[in-house]
Design an enzyme around this catalytic site. Sequence first.
Site, mmCIF file in Angstrom:
data_model
loop_
_atom_site.group_PDB
_atom_site.id
_atom_site.type_symbol
_atom_site.label_atom_id
_atom_site.label_comp_id
_atom_site.label_asym_id
_atom_site.label_seq_id
_atom_site.Cartn_x
_atom_site.Cartn_y
_atom_site.Cartn_z
ATOM 1 N N ARG A 1 0.845 -1.186 0.000
ATOM 2 C CA ARG A 1 0.000 0.000 0.000
ATOM 3 C C ARG A 1 0.885 1.241 0.000
ATOM 4 N NH1 ARG A 1 -3.147 -2.763 -1.750
ATOM 5 N NH2 ARG A 1 -5.180 -3.441 -0.963
ATOM 6 N N HIS B 1 0.575 -0.507 -10.365
ATOM 7 C CA HIS B 1 -0.299 -1.333 -9.521
ATOM 8 C C HIS B 1 -0.647 -2.649 -10.228
ATOM 9 C CE1 HIS B 1 -3.012 -0.897 -5.799
ATOM 10 N NE2 HIS B 1 -2.808 -2.171 -6.043
#
Length: 309
Positions: free
Chosen positions: A224, A272
Amino acid sequence: MIHALFAAPQAYDAAWTGPLTRAFAAAGLDVALSRDHAPETVDYIILAPSGPVTDFSPFIRAKAVLNLWAGVETVVDNPTLTQPLARMVDPGLTAGMVEYVAGHVLRHHLGIDAHLAAAPGAWDSTAPPLAQDRPVAMLGLGALGTACAKALVHLGFPVSGWSNSPKSIPGVTSATGRDGLDRTLAGADIVVTLLPLTPDTECLLDAGRLAAMRPGAVLVNPGRGGLVDDAALIAALDRGHLGHATLDAFRTEPLPEDHPFWHHPRVTVTPHIASATRPETAAGVIAENIRRGEAGAPLLHLVDRDRGY
């Protein structure tokens, strides 16, 4: 008939409808899957946090909210969410993360970037150390972190791990607590972060902890974006304390074009892609949780609201 609300962006329909329908049939479930069920008729909510449902209070009959993503930080604190919440852990997602982590750890271990950038005629035949001489730290030993740690152990790396609670993983030296975190960081050439984002882990890797890492160490963050203090990381790279950072998750996504990460010579940005929920494998997890819910059995991957994951 079980009513399942597909609370995801409409663009998800093509990829998910078929796998979910097949998974329900394989599990022997009679499920009506729709994005148009009246709230009071819904038994289960299949949720993408970017989808249309943000108020869960009308879903008075819903037995569970089944998240399509591994991360739940955007929904876990929603005050209207009183139903049980399950996060996604599926074989495809895990395999993708293992491949990403192993690939980039090997990339940095072998010094592949330097070979790709070498000028014609440059001939540095210095061999890298063996994996057994390159300690790796895994921050986060949940399902994904454990799978990645085991893969790195299999490749021969000495692996230490840090997590919120004690873990026992063959071949992995694990630690807990803030002192344990500092020791884990100081003992590794490559640090991988696979922690959930919670109030306790926000900016966990701040200036002090980045300074605690070995000189020249590499950070790989497929977890994250909020785990890392961006400005502190850039400062640690600028002064040469850290050798490189490979980053796959960011505070704002897509990463803005003017963000310093794009242009820093010691940063690799990946969009991502470390791992994604793959419908063909994840649909079976959704079906199994509905089967469990109907049978009164414990749900898989139930989120602990106090921990936030």
